[in-house]
Design an enzyme around this catalytic site. Sequence first.
Site, short mmCIF file in Angstrom:
data_model
loop_
_atom_site.label_atom_id
_atom_site.label_comp_id
_atom_site.label_asym_id
_atom_site.label_seq_id
_atom_site.Cartn_x
_atom_site.Cartn_y
_atom_site.Cartn_z
N GLU A 312 0.89 -1.19 0.14
CA GLU A 312 0.06 -0.08 0.20
C GLU A 312 0.90 1.13 -0.19
O GLU A 312 0.38 2.20 0.61
CB GLU A 312 -0.94 -0.01 1.09
CG GLU A 312 -0.23 0.07 2.68
CD GLU A 312 0.16 -1.29 3.20
OE1 GLU A 312 0.22 -2.15 2.57
OE2 GLU A 312 0.37 -1.21 4.58
N HIS A 336 -7.97 -3.82 -1.44
CA HIS A 336 -7.34 -4.02 -0.20
C HIS A 336 -6.24 -3.03 0.01
O HIS A 336 -6.09 -2.12 0.82
CB HIS A 336 -6.69 -5.65 0.00
CG HIS A 336 -5.61 -5.54 1.24
ND1 HIS A 336 -6.22 -6.29 2.25
CD2 HIS A 336 -4.56 -5.18 1.37
CE1 HIS A 336 -5.18 -6.38 3.24
NE2 HIS A 336 -4.28 -5.72 2.88
N GLU A 337 -5.33 -2.78 -1.07
CA GLU A 337 -4.53 -1.90 -1.10
C GLU A 337 -4.93 -0.31 -1.07
O GLU A 337 -4.49 0.51 -0.15
CB GLU A 337 -3.40 -1.94 -2.15
CG GLU A 337 -2.95 -3.39 -2.38
CD GLU A 337 -2.16 -3.86 -0.99
OE1 GLU A 337 -1.91 -3.33 -0.20
OE2 GLU A 337 -2.12 -5.16 -0.91
N HIS A 340 -5.95 0.43 2.45
CA HIS A 340 -4.91 1.04 3.40
C HIS A 340 -4.64 2.40 3.24
O HIS A 340 -4.14 2.92 4.33
CB HIS A 340 -3.71 0.39 2.86
CG HIS A 340 -3.44 -1.03 3.53
ND1 HIS A 340 -3.51 -1.30 4.99
CD2 HIS A 340 -2.94 -2.37 3.09
CE1 HIS A 340 -3.17 -2.69 5.13
NE2 HIS A 340 -3.00 -3.22 4.22
N GLU A 359 -3.85 -4.30 9.19
CA GLU A 359 -4.43 -5.49 8.05
C GLU A 359 -5.75 -6.01 8.52
O GLU A 359 -6.64 -6.22 7.49
CB GLU A 359 -3.51 -6.69 8.07
CG GLU A 359 -2.34 -6.20 7.80
CD GLU A 359 -2.03 -5.65 6.36
OE1 GLU A 359 -2.93 -5.87 5.46
OE2 GLU A 359 -1.11 -5.20 6.09
N ASP A 414 9.09 -10.98 9.34
CA ASP A 414 9.04 -11.63 8.22
C ASP A 414 8.65 -13.11 8.34
O ASP A 414 7.99 -13.52 7.53
CB ASP A 414 10.10 -11.50 7.26
CG ASP A 414 10.72 -10.15 6.66
OD1 ASP A 414 9.70 -9.51 6.47
OD2 ASP A 414 11.90 -10.17 6.48
N TYR A 422 -5.29 -10.37 9.69
CA TYR A 422 -6.05 -9.97 8.42
C TYR A 422 -7.50 -10.29 8.56
O TYR A 422 -8.37 -9.78 8.83
CB TYR A 422 -5.63 -10.62 7.09
CG TYR A 422 -4.39 -10.07 6.69
CD1 TYR A 422 -4.30 -9.27 5.42
CD2 TYR A 422 -3.17 -10.55 7.01
CE1 TYR A 422 -3.16 -8.78 4.96
CE2 TYR A 422 -1.79 -9.98 6.63
CZ TYR A 422 -1.81 -9.18 5.38
OH TYR A 422 -0.73 -8.74 4.94
N1 BES Z 1 0.79 -4.59 3.86
C1 BES Z 1 0.65 -5.84 3.29
C2 BES Z 1 1.70 -6.83 2.87
C3 BES Z 1 2.81 -6.55 3.94
C4 BES Z 1 2.39 -7.09 5.10
C5 BES Z 1 4.31 -6.48 3.82
C6 BES Z 1 3.32 -6.97 6.46
C7 BES Z 1 5.02 -6.80 4.91
C8 BES Z 1 4.65 -7.05 5.96
C9 BES Z 1 -0.16 -5.81 2.10
O1 BES Z 1 -1.36 -4.70 2.03
C10 BES Z 1 -1.01 -7.01 2.06
O2 BES Z 1 -1.55 -7.25 3.01
N2 BES Z 1 -1.01 -7.66 0.85
C11 BES Z 1 -1.65 -8.96 0.92
C12 BES Z 1 -2.74 -8.54 0.16
C13 BES Z 1 -4.18 -9.64 0.35
C14 BES Z 1 -4.40 -9.76 1.69
C15 BES Z 1 -5.28 -9.00 -0.67
C16 BES Z 1 -0.72 -10.12 -0.12
O3 BES Z 1 0.24 -9.33 -0.51
O4 BES Z 1 -1.05 -11.00 -0.33
ZN ZN Z 2 -2.38 -5.42 3.75
#
Ligand code: BES
Ligand code: ZN
Length: 641
Positions: A312, A336-337, A340, A359, A414, A422
């Site tokens: 995001e 989703h993005e 955010h 999330e 990570d 979520y």
């Molecule tokens: N912000 C997140 C990605 C993220 C979270 C990166 C924690 C590093 C640490 C992004 O918004 C996200 O949630 N992406 C998901 C999207 C999905 C839930 C629709 C993804 O990448 O799968």
């Molecule tokens: Zn997210």
Amino acid sequence: MFIKYIVVGALALTLLSSCSDDNSSNTTPSNTSPSPKVDQSLPSVEVTKNAIQVGKDYHSFANPESIKVTHLSLDLTVDFTKKVLVGTAQLDFERVDVNAQQLILDTRDLTIDGVTAKGKEINFDLASADSFLGAALTIDIPADVNSVLISYQTSPKASGVQWLTPEQTAGKKHPFLFTQAQAIHARSFIPLQDSPQVRMTYEATIRTPIELLAVMSASNEPDTPRDGVYQFSMPQPIPAYLIALAVGDLHFKPMGERTGVYSEKGILDAAAAEFADTESMLIATEKTFGPYSWERYDLLILPPSFPFGGMENPRLSFITPTVIAGDKSLVALIAHELAHSWSGNTVTNATWRDLWLNEGFTTYLTYRIMQMIYGDERFEMEAVLGRQDLQADIDSLPANDQIMAIDLRGRDPDDVFSNIPYEKGALFLRELEHKVGRENFDQFLLGYFEKFAFKSITTDQFVSYLDQTLLKDHSANLSKQRIEQWIFQPGIPDGAPVPKSDAFSVVDQARDDWLAGKIQANKIDSEKWVVHQWLYFLNNMPEKLSQEQLADLDKTFALTNSKNNEIAHSWLLISVNNWYQPAFNRLHDYLTSIGRNKLVKPLYKALSQTPDGKVMAQKAFAEAKPGYHPLTVKANEGFVQ
Ligand code: BES
Ligand code: ZN
């Protein structure tokens, strides 16, 4: 024990009271190992065994409680030959403690060439590196100084940067670079206070090879002349994890008044068509949850090695190309993005323990946006699939990892990626919605986004806000205890909302009949099934299927050749678990052409369960590794050893 509790508890109370909604931070000087304190707001069972200091960022060495960086000014040259960013970062700061004499920053694998203030060299010390937090950079600050200039360069192996060769791009002619800072990787390309409770405005000058375009999570000018020097400014204060840069042979296509898409030329039209509803999503979200604070909302479509579905980055979400399915079936990612922009970018988690505030709220908003744009049926199907993903994690994760406000001390964020923040977060919010009514809940959310706009907040601040607002007005339907159960306990509370979808009942029926041998696959009335129904059909197959059954499905529905990357993923997983060899060429292609961790990791994991599978995994991984992002390498290398 009791006395100790009182003493530490009092300290925690003091910290809590200083932790108002003014974005003040509560970190203690932290270039040594963090000292544990008691979190006063946890339920009593937790208090005795738990020593989390609320609001303390255990993933940063920075000292924003003494000196807080407020503005960053970057001047970086992108060197594709050496795979380094080289240049300067100027950090402007404020003293929170008037006597503060040191500024402590986060770095990882950076070479610091010098630090100056007012044109004069000043002293600094780069500590030895922690295994996953990187190295603290401590700078001695003269009393009359409120800005420092750091000359530095990144390492070619910077964890937050991926350098792609021309062959690894769609166009094959030009190299590509992108950053991914969340959670704690900004420090691998900028020395800064890499904590989500520190917000800064930024500006940047990015120098690239003349034929390439640079874009950032900032103001972007699509028509800017391609002259190899690009200027950016982000006037709203943002946390470090939202700083982002990409450089490549990028082109722009508008989708609406405030929305557009950047990508390599070859996929630009397909992307703009797939994501054509972005502008309507933006308008619908604003209408329900309050004004969009970031002027434009553009998408950047990355090469397939992008390790996430989306990120995001403000004003410019970074998006995997694996969701360009041709039928808008996977655009919940865009919702989703976009969401955010409210939850995450406007109201930000103060520490990574509070990630669910980003999330969970975003996942809840995503469902709402999907419902507004695509209707109830789509919303219901997505909610059921989300609930199933959540259940899979509840069934497999240790109890502590099922807690929304998770204890991450000593852990690399990570390594702790799951559906809990979520989908459990979203389900919790849906329960609140059901208890108080949608209209009231929307009012509450509107107020929440307004109250905490451009602040970074802790779970505990959210709970007290809830206490003062929704809980007070709806005490007959809501209890503090129930809320704390959701946030601080593992599992899903009994009586939680149960998403249902009529569109899935027919799928259940078809699957049951087919499994019972009542019908052949070609008698399944699937002509009108949408992608979600296929996913539901496949994801709920029993663990073991016979080769005949698999061949029947594959022959009838051409699953091995599915163009939809999510369907292909579900099918390939089934194929690995049942050793269905006709799918293995596709599996190899899939693993070597996609770097999105959510899609490849379960496949590597499944392959690693058997010796023959492991050999296949090793072969694919060895071939794919040069093109994988550092995060995807880190997440999967354990499966091929
Ligand atoms: N912000 C997140 C990605 C993220 C979270 C990166 C924690 C590093 C640490 C992004 O918004 C996200 O949630 N992406 C998901 C999207 C999905 C839930 C629709 C993804 O990448 O799968
Ligand atoms: Zn997210």
